[in-house]
Design an enzyme around this catalytic site. Structure first.
Site, PDB file in Angstrom:
ATOM      1  N   GLY A 171      32.411-114.798 -12.784  1.00  0.00           N
ATOM      2  CA  GLY A 171      33.335-115.607 -11.988  1.00  0.00           C
ATOM      3  C   GLY A 171      32.971-117.070 -12.116  1.00  0.00           C
ATOM      4  O   GLY A 171      32.261-117.469 -13.037  1.00  0.00           O
ATOM      5  N   ASN A 172      33.410-117.850 -11.135  1.00  0.00           N
ATOM      6  CA  ASN A 172      33.185-119.295 -11.277  1.00  0.00           C
ATOM      7  C   ASN A 172      31.789-119.709 -10.818  1.00  0.00           C
ATOM      8  O   ASN A 172      31.094-118.977 -10.103  1.00  0.00           O
ATOM      9  CB  ASN A 172      34.291-120.082 -10.560  1.00  0.00           C
ATOM     10  CG  ASN A 172      34.208-119.899  -9.057  1.00  0.00           C
ATOM     11  OD1 ASN A 172      33.249-120.351  -8.422  1.00  0.00           O
ATOM     12  ND2 ASN A 172      35.191-119.214  -8.479  1.00  0.00           N
ATOM     13  N   VAL A 175      30.876-119.929  -6.871  1.00  0.00           N
ATOM     14  CA  VAL A 175      30.518-118.645  -6.260  1.00  0.00           C
ATOM     15  C   VAL A 175      29.214-118.120  -6.877  1.00  0.00           C
ATOM     16  O   VAL A 175      28.391-117.505  -6.193  1.00  0.00           O
ATOM     17  CB  VAL A 175      31.685-117.630  -6.400  1.00  0.00           C
ATOM     18  CG1 VAL A 175      31.283-116.267  -5.872  1.00  0.00           C
ATOM     19  CG2 VAL A 175      32.917-118.144  -5.647  1.00  0.00           C
ATOM     20  N   GLY A 176      29.021-118.428  -8.150  1.00  0.00           N
ATOM     21  CA  GLY A 176      27.774-118.021  -8.818  1.00  0.00           C
ATOM     22  C   GLY A 176      26.556-118.476  -8.026  1.00  0.00           C
ATOM     23  O   GLY A 176      25.576-117.738  -7.889  1.00  0.00           O
ATOM     24  N   GLU A 193      27.689-114.574 -15.291  1.00  0.00           N
ATOM     25  CA  GLU A 193      28.617-114.877 -16.381  1.00  0.00           C
ATOM     26  C   GLU A 193      29.638-115.843 -15.806  1.00  0.00           C
ATOM     27  O   GLU A 193      30.602-115.441 -15.151  1.00  0.00           O
ATOM     28  CB  GLU A 193      29.286-113.583 -16.881  1.00  0.00           C
ATOM     29  CG  GLU A 193      28.324-112.575 -17.483  1.00  0.00           C
ATOM     30  CD  GLU A 193      27.729-113.046 -18.814  1.00  0.00           C
ATOM     31  OE1 GLU A 193      28.322-113.925 -19.476  1.00  0.00           O
ATOM     32  OE2 GLU A 193      26.652-112.550 -19.172  1.00  0.00           O
ATOM     33  N   CYS A 227      37.740-117.011 -19.965  1.00  0.00           N
ATOM     34  CA  CYS A 227      36.530-117.810 -19.716  1.00  0.00           C
ATOM     35  C   CYS A 227      36.109-118.640 -20.901  1.00  0.00           C
ATOM     36  O   CYS A 227      35.557-119.725 -20.751  1.00  0.00           O
ATOM     37  CB  CYS A 227      35.386-116.884 -19.304  1.00  0.00           C
ATOM     38  SG  CYS A 227      35.026-115.613 -20.538  1.00  0.00           S
TER      39      CYS A 227
HETATM   40  N1  LIG Z   1      31.533-115.778 -18.345  1.00  0.00           N
HETATM   41  C1  LIG Z   1      32.449-114.844 -18.323  1.00  0.00           C
HETATM   42  O1  LIG Z   1      32.348-113.798 -18.945  1.00  0.00           O
HETATM   43  C2  LIG Z   1      33.636-115.029 -17.501  1.00  0.00           C
HETATM   44  C3  LIG Z   1      33.746-116.072 -16.650  1.00  0.00           C
HETATM   45  N2  LIG Z   1      34.853-116.210 -15.908  1.00  0.00           N
HETATM   46  C4  LIG Z   1      34.928-117.394 -15.081  1.00  0.00           C
HETATM   47  O2  LIG Z   1      35.377-117.005 -13.821  1.00  0.00           O
HETATM   48  C5  LIG Z   1      36.140-118.007 -13.260  1.00  0.00           C
HETATM   49  C6  LIG Z   1      37.450-117.448 -12.781  1.00  0.00           C
HETATM   50  O3  LIG Z   1      37.191-116.455 -11.972  1.00  0.00           O
HETATM   51  P1  LIG Z   1      37.107-116.688 -10.385  1.00  0.00           P
HETATM   52  O4  LIG Z   1      38.244-117.569  -9.989  1.00  0.00           O
HETATM   53  O5  LIG Z   1      35.779-117.025  -9.951  1.00  0.00           O
HETATM   54  O6  LIG Z   1      37.387-115.203 -10.044  1.00  0.00           O
HETATM   55  P2  LIG Z   1      37.479-114.508  -8.702  1.00  0.00           P
HETATM   56  O7  LIG Z   1      38.203-115.330  -7.692  1.00  0.00           O
HETATM   57  O8  LIG Z   1      38.038-113.176  -9.011  1.00  0.00           O
HETATM   58  O9  LIG Z   1      36.020-114.383  -8.254  1.00  0.00           O
HETATM   59  C7  LIG Z   1      35.124-113.588  -8.960  1.00  0.00           C
HETATM   60  C8  LIG Z   1      34.503-112.569  -8.020  1.00  0.00           C
HETATM   61  O10 LIG Z   1      33.801-113.266  -7.041  1.00  0.00           O
HETATM   62  C9  LIG Z   1      34.110-112.774  -5.773  1.00  0.00           C
HETATM   63  N3  LIG Z   1      34.077-113.905  -4.826  1.00  0.00           N
HETATM   64  C10 LIG Z   1      34.900-114.958  -4.809  1.00  0.00           C
HETATM   65  N4  LIG Z   1      34.538-115.805  -3.814  1.00  0.00           N
HETATM   66  C11 LIG Z   1      33.461-115.258  -3.218  1.00  0.00           C
HETATM   67  C12 LIG Z   1      32.626-115.638  -2.144  1.00  0.00           C
HETATM   68  N5  LIG Z   1      32.808-116.759  -1.482  1.00  0.00           N
HETATM   69  N6  LIG Z   1      31.614-114.842  -1.814  1.00  0.00           N
HETATM   70  C13 LIG Z   1      31.402-113.689  -2.479  1.00  0.00           C
HETATM   71  N7  LIG Z   1      32.189-113.261  -3.501  1.00  0.00           N
HETATM   72  C14 LIG Z   1      33.186-114.037  -3.870  1.00  0.00           C
HETATM   73  C15 LIG Z   1      35.472-112.217  -5.896  1.00  0.00           C
HETATM   74  O11 LIG Z   1      35.693-111.194  -4.953  1.00  0.00           O
HETATM   75  C16 LIG Z   1      35.487-111.694  -7.320  1.00  0.00           C
HETATM   76  O12 LIG Z   1      35.052-110.359  -7.357  1.00  0.00           O
HETATM   77  C17 LIG Z   1      36.307-119.025 -14.337  1.00  0.00           C
HETATM   78  O13 LIG Z   1      35.431-120.066 -14.126  1.00  0.00           O
HETATM   79  C18 LIG Z   1      35.983-118.277 -15.579  1.00  0.00           C
HETATM   80  O14 LIG Z   1      35.577-119.125 -16.608  1.00  0.00           O
HETATM   81  C19 LIG Z   1      35.848-115.322 -15.938  1.00  0.00           C
HETATM   82  C20 LIG Z   1      35.778-114.236 -16.773  1.00  0.00           C
HETATM   83  C21 LIG Z   1      34.695-114.025 -17.649  1.00  0.00           C
HETATM   84  C1  LIG Z   2      39.612-110.089 -32.189  1.00  0.00           C
HETATM   85  C2  LIG Z   2      39.948-109.976 -30.770  1.00  0.00           C
HETATM   86  C3  LIG Z   2      41.018-109.093 -30.367  1.00  0.00           C
HETATM   87  C4  LIG Z   2      39.234-110.686 -29.888  1.00  0.00           C
HETATM   88  C5  LIG Z   2      39.431-110.669 -28.460  1.00  0.00           C
HETATM   89  C6  LIG Z   2      39.092-112.004 -27.932  1.00  0.00           C
HETATM   90  C7  LIG Z   2      39.388-112.069 -26.470  1.00  0.00           C
HETATM   91  C8  LIG Z   2      40.667-112.605 -26.020  1.00  0.00           C
HETATM   92  C9  LIG Z   2      38.475-111.703 -25.636  1.00  0.00           C
HETATM   93  C10 LIG Z   2      38.665-111.798 -24.176  1.00  0.00           C
HETATM   94  C11 LIG Z   2      37.351-112.059 -23.696  1.00  0.00           C
HETATM   95  C12 LIG Z   2      37.237-112.000 -22.244  1.00  0.00           C
HETATM   96  C13 LIG Z   2      37.186-110.680 -21.568  1.00  0.00           C
HETATM   97  C14 LIG Z   2      37.167-113.171 -21.627  1.00  0.00           C
HETATM   98  C15 LIG Z   2      37.043-113.363 -20.225  1.00  0.00           C
HETATM   99  O1  LIG Z   2      36.462-112.518 -19.552  1.00  0.00           O
HETATM  100  O2  LIG Z   2      37.481-114.390 -19.745  1.00  0.00           O
END
Ligand SMILES: NC(=O)C1=CN([C@@H]2O[C@H](COP(=O)(O)OP(=O)(O)OC[C@H]3O[C@@H](n4cnc5c(N)ncnc54)[C@H](O)[C@@H]3O)[C@@H](O)[C@H]2O)C=CC1
Ligand SMILES: CC(C)=CCC/C(C)=C/CC/C(C)=C/C(=O)O
Length: 760
Positions: A171-172, A175-176, A193, A227
């Protein structure tokens, strides 16, 4: 008990049954999960369609396909991942079993985001099951899908009040930090993450059509809610217009002229995020797209031109379909700009020039780096996926997920033997022990394939070193040498022959010797030759090597013998140091000339023959004047002070230090052993009556120059006398007839063999 507490308690109880530890059980669980994706694919796709307007194909391509791959990998490799992992050893641990045992931590909390709801929750779940965890509590926060199993912010907050053994959060970053704070209360390890702004540099030296198509795909997939989406473009002003044109072309190619109606174009997750993204447009110039509809959470693929670093859209991760273009003067400025910001989750660089790509990797830092494409590194299971700095900590995918969620337990299984090696670390600590410790600890043994090939050789070295440390013998005078060496009374523990019944030296009781007329004079060959001899400090004494041309016959010896070396035994500080004693009297020094019976090539070969070695011994008596013949010997000892050092005495003649054979007709004879380990019982001893002169000054010079292998002064280098054990000592009678020789030797041999037969 709250629902969350109950869930955690259930998970812990399940873990405590130990069932999840069995690899077979883990594989069964993973196969069950596999079935979910074949049996429920349409339900999964329909749910994601509701949330994000992803097409069924899109959901499979971007989410479930990767999960199926991860499941296959985990199922196929789990046995290997979970198996103990032998590691490189150092010499100190070479005989131990040293390995890493991956172990489950306990109960893992997985918190995922909504943008790829299956990928970001199930992928860590695969790692958790593979690692043997009980019932992980996955928090799937999806707004419209699967409403009954949906746990949102408040449930997650309650979960965070419970104790876990690992928390895996996606997540973001804001919250991390809350997650980490909650985890800190129980010192729970975390994987974070997170996201952030992932830069994309487009070099003017590249195919802009291809580069912009790939950037457009990376940016607008899932409506920018990825992300690792390229957050913004950095390029030189000269190519901005072409970049805009090429991105526009790609948008049309992917999503038609009207992306709103295109099944492959997604939606913003909710109106809050819609408003957040639309607000970011403030102050920037739209070059393409910009259309939007709040009620449908629709924002068209949008390009922003001439964006300033201070613009709103540059203040936080966009996480939507806006693509700002910022001007930089070139690579240097791009690198500077990137390095001013937080470390991103992904960094993209498009260029045909490898130097540009290399500089970008070398001079920046990011979770992942991708040249000339976007997003696809996520799909490579053999690459660790994760952030650095503000974009997160820890990593996963494939084996990395397994390792991330395992405790890699260090195991070292020792046996209770080999205590001698350990002495180097037990007090009292000494610089010498430290030296050994350095050698044993700093020398590692690589057990890779090359290492395995070399293992045998290493074992030989180690055995030699271990022997030197644990089984090295020493004289009584050295005994304080860190207690690692064995003094004469303990030689037999390591060298069994030293405890035999024909050991040397002995005390000769002159009244008990048997006069034997069958012991004739010797015939020395080559003793008057002028030769160059090498002198070497062997750690216990100094050896003077003799050439094969120096030989010996006669003396009732059963064959021809060639000389090997001579050496001395001495005392120190006025103390006597001969090995043999006569009527209990020890002499100041003793010379031994070692000969090997022909045709034996070495002492090792000769030691199996009871008369394989002929040792001529001379006792020294103190004289008022120096013995000038010893000068070259004494001088050479000054050049071999330390263990292993050597020198040469040129123009040496053995006849200078010993009388001629004509003057050596009177001697004692008995059968015995070498006087140093391994005490081989293969020696026909001859101790001449005639003594050699040496002054006290010369004695002092000899005893004060050399050092033992332990570094101490080399003094008192003699073995105490050994029991006669029924052996007879003979004395030669001047003028004895040669014909009695074989008769004498056969007689001596049969007596000894008879005794040996009795003993065994
Ligand atoms: N590094 C990675 O693999 C990924 C990173 N992200 C990042 O996540 C962000 C977007 O997701 P979010 O808006 O954060 O998703 P979100 O709003 O769904 O929050 C993520 C999780 O945190 C929990 N959460 C939110 N606020 C909370 C709080 N105050 N206390 C406890 N738990 C809480 C939510 O219930 C949820 O399960 C972006 O910054 C994106 O780049 C998203 C997907 C993959
Ligand atoms: C070659 C192929 C289909 C790559 C997939 C790339 C892709 C869009 C991955 C998503 C990754 C992901 C789960 C990101 C996220 O959590 O934000």
């Amino acid at each position: 008990m709250s629902r969350e507490q109950q869930a955690v308690a259930r998970a812990r109880k399940a873990f405590e049954t130990g069932r999840s530890k069995s690899v077979e059980h883990r594989i069964r669980q993973l196969k069950n999960l596999q079935r979910l994706f074949t049996e429920k694919q349409s339900v999964i796709s329909a749910a994601v369609k509701k949330d994000l307007n992803k097409s069924e194909v899109g959901t499979q391509l971007y989410e479930t396909l990767g999960l199926e791959g991860e499941l296959n990998t985990a199922i196929n490799h789990l046995k290997e991942w979970a198996a103990p992992r032998p590691v490189e050893k150092n010499l100190l641990t070479i005989s131990d079993t040293v390995y890493i045992k991956p172990e489950p931590l306990g109960v893992v909390l997985i918190i995922g985001a909504w943008n790829y709801p299956w990928a970001v929750t199930i992928q860590p779940l695969i790692g958790a099951i593979a690692a043997g965890h009980g019932g992980p509590a996955a928090n799937l926060h999806r707004q419209r899908a699967l409403p009954r199993s949906d746990w949102g912010v408040s449930e997650t907050q309650e979960l965070l009040r419970q104790r876990f053994d690992h928390i895996f959060y996606t997540g973001n970053s804001v919250v991390g930090k809350l997650i980490m704070e909650a985890a800190a209360k129980n010192l729970t390890p975390v994987t974070l993450e997170l996201g952030g702004k992932s830069p994309c540099y487009i070099d003017k030296n590249c195919d802009l059509t291809i580069a912009c198509r790939r950037v457009a795909w990376g940016k607008y997939t899932n409506c920018g809610q990825t992300c690792i989406a390229p957050d913004y473009i950095l390029c030189e002003p000269s190519i901005q217009d072409r970049v805009i044109e090429e991105v526009k072309k790609a948008i049309k190619e992917f999503y038609t002229d009207n992306p709103k109606t295109c099944p492959d174009y997604g939606r913003i997750i909710n109106q809050r995020h819609f408003k957040r993204i639309m607000n970011m447009l403030e102050g920037s110039t739209v070059a393409a797209g910009g259309d939007n509809e709040e009620s449908d959470c629709y924002i068209a693929p949008t390009v922003l031109r001439d964006v300033k670093p201070e613009a709103k859209v540059m203040q936080e991760e966009i996480f939507g379909p806006l693509l700002p273009i910022l001007s930089v003067s070139g690579l240097d400025e791009a690198i500077k700009f990137i390095n001013k910001g937080e470390k991103p989750l992904a960094l993209y660089c498009f260029s045909s020039d490898n130097k540009v790509i290399n500089r970008m990797t070398d001079e920046t830092s990011s979770g992942g780096f991708l040249a000339n494409d976007c997003l696809v590194h996520f799909s490579v299971g053999s690459l660790p996926f994760g952030g650095v700095g503000n974009s997160g900590m820890g990593c996963y995918h494939g084996k990395y997920s397994f390792d991330q969620l395992s405790h890699l337990r260090s195991c070292l299984i020792k046996k209770l033997n080999m205590e001698g090696v350990n002495r180097m670390r037990y007090p009292p600590h000494t610089p010498k022990k430290l030296g050994w410790a350095r050698f044993f600890i700093l020398n590692s043994v690589d057990l890779g394939w090359v290492g395995r090939m070399a293992l045998l050789a290493v074992m030989v070295v180690v055995a030699a070193v271990v022997l030197q440390c644990t089984a090295q013998w020493c004289y009584q005078s050295q005994y304080s040498c860190d207690d690692t060496c064995r003094d004469p009374i303990r030689w037999a523990a390591q060298f069994p022959s030293c405890g035999g019944l024909r050991q040397s030296p002995i005390n000769i009781v002159s009244t008990k010797v048997h006069v034997n007329s069958a012991l004739p004079p010797f015939n020395f060959i080559g003793h008057t030759n002028t030769i160059n001899i090498t002198v070497e400090n062997k750690g216990h004494s100094a050896h003077f090597a003799l050439p094969h041309s120096v030989r010996l016959t006669g003396g009732a010896l059963p064959g021809h013998y060639r000389a090997a070396q001579f050496h001395f035994h001495w005392g120190g500080n006025g103390r006597p140091g001969s090995e043999h004693t006569i009527d209990g009297e020890q002499f100041p020094m003793e010379l031994h000339i070692v000969h090997i019976k022909e045709p034996y090539g070495s002492l090792a070969e000769a030691e199996h023959d009871m008369a394989g070695i002929a040792l001529l011994a001379f006792l020294f008596e103190e004289s008022p004047d120096d013995n000038p013949h010893l000068d070259s010997v004494i001088a050479s000892l000054g050049r071999v002070k330390n263990n292993g050092s050597s020198t040469v005495i040129p123009n040496f003649r053995l006849s200078d230090i010993i009388p001629s054979d004509k003057d050596l007709f009177s001697y004692y004879r008995y059968v015995g052993s070498m006087t140093t380990p391994g005490c081989e019982q293969a020696v026909a001893w001859t101790l001449f009556h005639r003594t050699l002169p040496i002054s006290s000054l010369q004695l002092d010079a000899i005893t004060q120059q050399c050092r033992f292998w332990t570094g101490q002064p080399m003094t008192d280098i003699f073995r105490p006398t050994q029991p006669l054990d029924g052996r007879v000592v003979y004395r030669s009678k001047a003028g004895a007839a040669l014909r009695g020789v074989m008769h004498w030797w056969v007689g001596v041999s049969s007596v000894l063999l008879g005794r040996t037969g009795l003993i065994h």
